[in-house]
Motif scaffolding. Sequence first.
Motif, PDB file in Angstrom:
ATOM      1  N   ILE A   1       0.826  -1.195   0.000  1.00 40.52           N
ATOM      2  CA  ILE A   1       0.000   0.000   0.000  1.00 40.52           C
ATOM      3  C   ILE A   1       0.863   1.250   0.000  1.00 40.52           C
ATOM      4  O   ILE A   1       0.537   2.247  -0.623  1.00 40.52           O
ATOM      5  CB  ILE A   1      -0.918  -0.014   1.231  1.00 40.52           C
ATOM      6  CG1 ILE A   1      -1.906  -1.171   1.103  1.00 40.52           C
ATOM      7  CG2 ILE A   1      -1.663   1.292   1.407  1.00 40.52           C
ATOM      8  CD1 ILE A   1      -2.713  -1.404   2.333  1.00 40.52           C
ATOM      9  N   TRP A   2       1.970   1.176   0.708  1.00 38.35           N
ATOM     10  CA  TRP A   2       2.817   2.358   0.843  1.00 38.35           C
ATOM     11  C   TRP A   2       4.145   2.178   0.115  1.00 38.35           C
ATOM     12  O   TRP A   2       5.080   2.926   0.333  1.00 38.35           O
ATOM     13  CB  TRP A   2       3.081   2.639   2.318  1.00 38.35           C
ATOM     14  CG  TRP A   2       1.850   2.829   3.100  1.00 38.35           C
ATOM     15  CD1 TRP A   2       1.161   1.863   3.775  1.00 38.35           C
ATOM     16  CD2 TRP A   2       1.106   4.031   3.278  1.00 38.35           C
ATOM     17  NE1 TRP A   2       0.050   2.395   4.363  1.00 38.35           N
ATOM     18  CE2 TRP A   2      -0.004   3.723   4.083  1.00 38.35           C
ATOM     19  CE3 TRP A   2       1.275   5.345   2.836  1.00 38.35           C
ATOM     20  CZ2 TRP A   2      -0.935   4.664   4.465  1.00 38.35           C
ATOM     21  CZ3 TRP A   2       0.343   6.290   3.225  1.00 38.35           C
ATOM     22  CH2 TRP A   2      -0.739   5.956   4.008  1.00 38.35           C
TER      23      TRP A   2
ATOM     24  N   ASP B   1       4.728   7.500  -1.844  1.00 38.09           N
ATOM     25  CA  ASP B   1       4.536   8.133  -0.542  1.00 38.09           C
ATOM     26  C   ASP B   1       4.754   9.630  -0.679  1.00 38.09           C
ATOM     27  O   ASP B   1       5.540  10.101  -1.493  1.00 38.09           O
ATOM     28  CB  ASP B   1       5.552   7.596   0.474  1.00 38.09           C
ATOM     29  CG  ASP B   1       5.187   6.196   0.919  1.00 38.09           C
ATOM     30  OD1 ASP B   1       4.205   5.666   0.385  1.00 38.09           O
ATOM     31  OD2 ASP B   1       5.886   5.667   1.788  1.00 38.09           O
TER      32      ASP B   1
ATOM     33  N   GLU C   1       7.294   3.048   6.388  1.00 33.09           N
ATOM     34  CA  GLU C   1       6.367   2.614   5.341  1.00 33.09           C
ATOM     35  C   GLU C   1       6.243   1.100   5.277  1.00 33.09           C
ATOM     36  O   GLU C   1       5.206   0.558   4.880  1.00 33.09           O
ATOM     37  CB  GLU C   1       6.775   3.163   3.970  1.00 33.09           C
ATOM     38  CG  GLU C   1       8.165   2.792   3.503  1.00 33.09           C
ATOM     39  CD  GLU C   1       9.194   3.838   3.873  1.00 33.09           C
ATOM     40  OE1 GLU C   1      10.212   3.936   3.160  1.00 33.09           O
ATOM     41  OE2 GLU C   1       8.987   4.556   4.881  1.00 33.09           O
TER      42      GLU C   1
ATOM     43  N   THR D   1       2.797  -0.705   5.705  1.00 34.82           N
ATOM     44  CA  THR D   1       2.375  -1.678   4.697  1.00 34.82           C
ATOM     45  C   THR D   1       1.836  -2.937   5.355  1.00 34.82           C
ATOM     46  O   THR D   1       0.759  -3.429   5.024  1.00 34.82           O
ATOM     47  CB  THR D   1       3.553  -2.050   3.774  1.00 34.82           C
ATOM     48  OG1 THR D   1       3.958  -0.901   3.042  1.00 34.82           O
ATOM     49  CG2 THR D   1       3.179  -3.151   2.795  1.00 34.82           C
TER      50      THR D   1
ATOM     51  N   GLN E   1      -4.244   3.135  -1.013  1.00 34.79           N
ATOM     52  CA  GLN E   1      -3.265   3.970  -0.321  1.00 34.79           C
ATOM     53  C   GLN E   1      -3.872   5.326   0.018  1.00 34.79           C
ATOM     54  O   GLN E   1      -3.706   5.840   1.137  1.00 34.79           O
ATOM     55  CB  GLN E   1      -2.033   4.166  -1.207  1.00 34.79           C
ATOM     56  CG  GLN E   1      -1.007   5.134  -0.659  1.00 34.79           C
ATOM     57  CD  GLN E   1       0.146   5.344  -1.606  1.00 34.79           C
ATOM     58  OE1 GLN E   1       0.298   4.614  -2.584  1.00 34.79           O
ATOM     59  NE2 GLN E   1       0.957   6.342  -1.329  1.00 34.79           N
TER      60      GLN E   1
END
Length: 547
Positions: free
Chosen positions: A153-154, A158, A202, A206, A465
């Motif tokens: 997701i990350w 970012d 991150e 995640t 995200q």
Amino acid sequence: MRGTILRRLYPSAKFPVARYSFARPFSTHPEPRKASSFWTLTFTLAVVGGGAWLQDRYFNPKDTITPQPQLSQEPFLGVIDTLATMPAQLAPGTVGNLTPEQEVKLQEFWVLALKVFGLTFEELEAPVSAAPSEAPTPAPVQDKKKSKGRWGIWSRGDDDETKSAPSSGAGTSIASISLADGDDKYGQSKEFKQALEDMKPEEIRTAFWNMVKGDNPDSLLLRFLRARKWDIKKALVMLISTMRWRLLEMHVDDDIMFNGEALALKMSQGSDPIEKKKGEDFLTQIRLGKSFLHGVDRTGRPICVVRVRLHRAGDQENEGLERFTVYTIETARLLLAPPIETATIIFDMTDFGMANMDYAPVKFMIKCFEANYPESLGAVLIHKAPWIFSSIWGVIKGWLDPVVAAKIHFTKNRQDLEQYIHPSQILKELEGDEDWEYKYVEVPENENPKMADKETRDTLVAERQKLAKEIQDVTVEWISTSFKKKTDAASAAKEKRNSLIEQLRAQYWVLDPYVRARSLYDRLNIVQGGGKINFYPGLEKGAETSA
């Protein structure tokens, strides 16, 4: 020896064998044959009588059966019928049923978790009792190769604030949190500190949002809070160490669930003997039906049946067995339909023998439920345990947390099972009315076409995200306005937040076929997509409910 073991396990019990000791030296009396025959007969009767008594007293006692709510007197076809008859009252300490004090604990937990994720919001430092009173100080950065993963997701895109966050993701005050030895059964303090040192914010983010899947992120955090009796520092250690375990040790989302049964089949057909063995070990478990998911209990919890007689130690490597265990737990999570948050496990001990006993996978399973999947067990039914299991149970019980041990019940027949499961949901092999047999459906060719569509997957990951970031932002707003006693603003933020969470949960099921390989339960059309679950898809009255 057997009498000694039984007396140690159950000191208050009066066993026939307690009248003499096997530790005494053999007699040199001139009539040893007669004495030997007498003691042989006595020993035989004692073992048989004591074993029968032990089985009835400790493995099949009526007083271990906790009466369950009689939710439905008519046979039901699946989840929806059960949910329709469930009490409206939600379980204490769950989303929708929090006391004001528990809601504050949840907010404080979010503050610490978001700080580890790399966010800074000094205005919340003072009001939150568990948060540090000082601004966080970046911890030393360790150069470390990023953990392998297919998506995150990350993992890309970012924002600048995230990129500039300290790689430790926490200040020294958070890094100093630790558990007392008595509270650290699985060495999670060490794993927590390693996560802060080795993982980037991150990466931890995640792992967290990947674990959320179609769940409510508050529900996930509350599991850890309840497991640690609302001590937010202990819950944080448990949460972050679990994220490390998922991302760096087990690779739950970027490997086990991403690759699933399809990769195991491919590996089993390959030429590399090591990879071939790994694939075969995984497939052997699922083809045998050593454990499988089917039906629900009286409170709507999905049931996992473990047929212990099919397991033999040494037939497979521990790695393959652990992979299959995590795969089953993660798949069961897809069958949880709110407000259901737990599952029931039946250990079918029919025809159990010592050759079936294997302590390593038992230890791994206990660790999973106590350390990495807290508050996920509703009940454990040990069914038809033979008396030879007594000494084994004495060992296993010593490993269990008392809270988990209290969820374990021994059943010996259909009537005992009916206390927990409606007869229509008890399999015929367990003497119930459910005429269903486990049969594995092999992986067809090209079963996962959407997983090859990287462009769509990236688009959906970016959407998720964005939603997750919006939830984080409004969470900060919700917490800030709550502690500043701005009631109207806090209510508005909470309402907006709930809406975003529902969007996130719905969006997962759009993303799901792009990040999770199809499983047996998809091929059987039990997991139907969109959060719909149906154990009886072939019946017109099939049960459908949003997960």
